[in-house]
Structure formats: structure tokens, C-alpha cells
Design an enzyme around this catalytic site. Sequence first.
Site, mmCIF file in Angstrom:
data_model
loop_
_atom_site.group_PDB
_atom_site.id
_atom_site.type_symbol
_atom_site.label_atom_id
_atom_site.label_comp_id
_atom_site.label_asym_id
_atom_site.label_seq_id
_atom_site.Cartn_x
_atom_site.Cartn_y
_atom_site.Cartn_z
ATOM 1 N N ASN A 1 10.178 12.320 25.800
ATOM 2 C CA ASN A 1 9.028 13.087 26.301
ATOM 3 C C ASN A 1 8.684 12.595 27.700
ATOM 4 O OD1 ASN A 1 6.994 10.871 26.071
ATOM 5 N ND2 ASN A 1 7.595 11.036 23.919
ATOM 6 N N PHE B 1 -4.223 6.120 20.680
ATOM 7 C CA PHE B 1 -4.355 7.105 21.747
ATOM 8 C C PHE B 1 -3.967 8.465 21.173
ATOM 9 C CE2 PHE B 1 -5.055 5.682 26.164
ATOM 10 C CZ PHE B 1 -5.369 4.360 25.900
ATOM 11 N N LYS C 1 -5.649 8.015 10.572
ATOM 12 C CA LYS C 1 -4.957 6.734 10.801
ATOM 13 C C LYS C 1 -5.839 5.545 10.439
ATOM 14 C CE LYS C 1 -1.971 8.775 14.261
ATOM 15 N NZ LYS C 1 -0.593 8.613 14.662
ATOM 16 N N LYS D 1 30.320 11.977 22.322
ATOM 17 C CA LYS D 1 29.652 13.124 22.925
ATOM 18 C C LYS D 1 30.053 14.396 22.165
ATOM 19 C CE LYS D 1 29.274 15.545 27.282
ATOM 20 N NZ LYS D 1 29.924 15.816 28.550
ATOM 21 N N PRO E 1 8.690 6.762 11.491
ATOM 22 C CA PRO E 1 7.511 6.092 10.917
ATOM 23 C C PRO E 1 6.344 6.163 11.895
ATOM 24 C CG PRO E 1 9.158 4.493 11.638
ATOM 25 C CD PRO E 1 9.787 5.842 11.759
ATOM 26 N N ASP E 2 5.131 6.276 11.367
ATOM 27 C CA ASP E 2 3.932 6.225 12.220
ATOM 28 C C ASP E 2 3.558 4.746 12.357
ATOM 29 O OD1 ASP E 2 1.347 6.203 13.281
ATOM 30 O OD2 ASP E 2 0.941 8.202 12.485
HETATM 31 O O1 C5P Z 1 1.640 11.177 17.963
HETATM 32 P P1 C5P Z 1 0.170 10.990 17.626
HETATM 33 O O2 C5P Z 1 -0.714 11.939 18.347
HETATM 34 O O3 C5P Z 1 -0.096 10.895 16.158
HETATM 35 O O4 C5P Z 1 -0.185 9.565 18.252
HETATM 36 C C1 C5P Z 1 -1.457 9.002 18.062
HETATM 37 C C2 C5P Z 1 -1.359 7.514 18.079
HETATM 38 O O5 C5P Z 1 -0.418 7.044 17.122
HETATM 39 C C3 C5P Z 1 -0.905 6.903 19.389
HETATM 40 O O6 C5P Z 1 -1.677 5.746 19.570
HETATM 41 C C4 C5P Z 1 0.545 6.547 19.173
HETATM 42 O O7 C5P Z 1 0.943 5.434 19.934
HETATM 43 C C5 C5P Z 1 0.579 6.247 17.689
HETATM 44 N N1 C5P Z 1 1.849 6.624 17.040
HETATM 45 C C6 C5P Z 1 2.638 5.644 16.506
HETATM 46 N N2 C5P Z 1 3.807 5.987 15.857
HETATM 47 C C7 C5P Z 1 4.191 7.270 15.747
HETATM 48 C C8 C5P Z 1 3.389 8.293 16.301
HETATM 49 C C9 C5P Z 1 2.212 7.924 16.952
HETATM 50 O O8 C5P Z 1 2.310 4.459 16.601
HETATM 51 N N3 C5P Z 1 5.310 7.566 15.114
#
Ligand code: C5P
Length: 419
Positions: A230, A343, A361, A309, A325-326
Site C-alpha cells: 500500500n 491508528f 480491538k 516469476k 493476523p491482526d
Molecule cells: O487495518 P485497520 O484499519 O484495522 O488498522 C487499525 C490498526 O490496527 C492500526 O493501528 C494497525 O497498525 C493495526 N493492524 C494490525 N494488524 C493488522 C491490521 C491492522 O496491527 N493485520
Amino acid sequence: MEQTQAKRIVLGITGGIAAYKAAELARLLIKQGVEVQVAMTGAAGHFITATTMQALSGKPVLMNQWDDSSNGMAHINLSRAADAIVIAPATADFIAKLAHGLADDLLSALCLARNCPLLVAPAMNRQMWENAATQRNIAQLIADGVTILGPASGAQACGEEGMGRMVEAEELAAEIVAFLQSNKSLNGGSLSLALSPGERGQIQRMDGVKILITAGPTYEAIDAVRGITNRSSGKMGYAVAQAALELGAEVTLISGPTALNKPHGARGVDVTSAAEMFAAVKQQVAACDIFIGVAAVADYRVAQTSEQKIKRGDSNMTLELAPNPDILAYVASLKNPPFCVGFAAESENLREHAKAKRKAKKIPLLAANLAQQAIGADDNELILFDDAGEHVLPRSDKLSQARELLQHLAQLYRQGNKR
Ligand code: C5P
């Protein structure tokens, strides 16, 4: 860079071999719109000539307090017209003079008579740097509100290896420009310098607090040469790291691929993919008091990456994506979680999405910004969401935003407002 157009510095050069780097530093600053007035000590003249510095800065170089053309008042006038004085390189001897308020040459006299911030980039042999006297002097300068840039570690001109090299010109220029930009909103100085000694007490320090920060984008490989990423530049996360360091925090910065130099004093961990970032966070998180997830982590990775490739074909191609994973949600759900800050970059319904995200979260503080205004930009406009509601930070450069965020965070952290 439009913000630095009107900025002026006095570049003070003292007598060390790193003085040759001051020529490049002056050139880089001027290129970025900073007006540079050079003042050199006599010893500096043994390492680099005034002619070189005059040619680069386009102004006569000041060396001698006895032959100036401003009524003998150069030591006063110079700092009155400057936004900052930068000493690069600063020798151990000159640092000792600054720490004790000596003023027996033009440069030390103008530092003592200054009414603007002072930034110092030390450069010396490693033993000189490690010497208790130098360390005492540096501590005194920090206590006096002087900003110390570096030193860096590595090979030294004397043949030894260690701490004491002057920070490279490019990195110094970036830090000085960031400092000058931040002055805009802080009214003439870094966080502590902008305030009178009485006001300094109101700054919430974070000395020794261990802060883990993720920053930048992640890159999810498709094959050997292609990937999904991104447009995050990392600027906001790096500014948060810088602001935390200014308050005395111990900072670990886990960063996806960016073009930025890590702020001085931050422990850097470079990663590429979300999986790598997750692994690095898991490794570091137990040792931190605060976790700030600024990284724009890719929500999905390619389920089956190809080592080679992928060849072009004529038919449609489908990429299967698997969720990443979040990281932030994982950290927030730990048994003994650090204080977590998230953020949110949203393209619409900012407040609504941000509030929902903070809840989902389970984090005490979330900073939200509009993606189309924030990503890659130098300025930002954060809205902070916490248990008390929302707090809008008026638009400013990212370092100023980060400093305000850190003050807000320091207050919540101090109150023990973990959830
Ligand atoms: O992508 P999203 O809007 O959910 O991101 C919100 C927060 O979660 C940000 O602080 C981002 O760094 C964190 N995040 C993360 N791991 C992910 C997606 C987001 O730590 N896979």
C-alpha cells in the site's frame, strides 16, 4: 519543501575531521530551502576552508569575533536572525565549553548569547565520547534543553571502531529540517526548548518507558518479483518514534519497507511482510510498556506464493488471498497487555469507523485520520478517540501531530487508564 523556505540557521563548525561533512550538510540544507550562515572556529579552519563554506552558502563565513562588520555584535546579531544554531561537527572540547558557558571565541559566544534552539552533532574518538567528562557535559546540555543529534557508531578516522562518528550529512539534514518544520507549531524550539523553564515541567516526560512501535506498509509477495502493498510512507510512525524519543522513552521501531532513516536512538527492526511484522512484535512485546500500531498492515496475503516469476498467459488469473493476523488485536488481547494505541486510516465515515475499531480491538486510545489526506503526506490531522470521547488535533506536520499524540498518551498512561 515549502515549510522550510523561510528558515535560517547558523551552522557552526568546530575543529574535527568530520568538518569535511559540514560542506555536504550545508549543501543539502540549502537545497531544501534553508538559509545557512556559517560560523567556524579557528581549529575548524585546519580541516575545511572558509572559502569552501562561503562558496556553498553564498555568504561570508564568520570566524573571528574581532573583525566582524556588525559593530562587534556578531555574537548577538547572528542568533537573533536564526531559527536555530546547529553545531556540526561538535568536538569534545566545544561541547565542554557549551556545558560550562564559556565564550572565548565567536562561535561559543554566539551560542551563549543565543535566543534560539541549539542542536549539536558530536563527533570524536570513541574514548573521548565515552569519557566520563564528555558524558557529564552531554547530560548537562540535555538538561539545558539542547538537542543532541547522534553520534553514530562505526569506523573512525583514527582507525578505531565505536561510538563517536558524526551522523551522516543526509541524515543530519533530514533531522534538522524536521526540527525546523516542527518549530512552526511549537513556537521556536523542540519540545523542551520551546518552553520556559517553568513551563517545561508541564511536559509529560516518558523517561525509561519502553515503547514498541510498528510503522510503514507491509509487502505481501505474489511471486519472486511481484507483491501486494500500500502507499504508506512510514512518516507518521517514524514521527511517533521521534516524539517518544524526545520524551526520554526507549523506543523499538518495527518497520515495513520505507525510504526513511530511523530516528536516532531508536532500536530498529526491519521486516517485509505482515507475518514477519507479527513475529517481530511477538518477540518484543513482553518487554514493552506501550504498544503503538501505526503500520498499515496488509489485511490479506497471497495464499500460495510462487518462488518463480509467474509467466504471462492469455486467460484470467485468480489470486487466492488469506487473511493476515491482526497484530494490534493480538497484543491487546494478551493476558498482561501493554497500553495499546491504534491508528485507523479511513476513506469515509471516519468517526464512526474509528469508534467501532477502538471497540473491536479493545484498545484505550485510537488515532484516526482520513486516508486520502494522510497517506504519504507530510501533514496530518488526527482525531484521538479514548474513553473520554474525541480530541481533534488541528492540521500540522506529522512530527507536531506525533508530539501532541504522545502528550495525550503520556497522560492516559500515567493515569493507568489501560482499558
Ligand atoms: O487495518 P485497520 O484499519 O484495522 O488498522 C487499525 C490498526 O490496527 C492500526 O493501528 C494497525 O497498525 C493495526 N493492524 C494490525 N494488524 C493488522 C491490521 C491492522 O496491527 N493485520
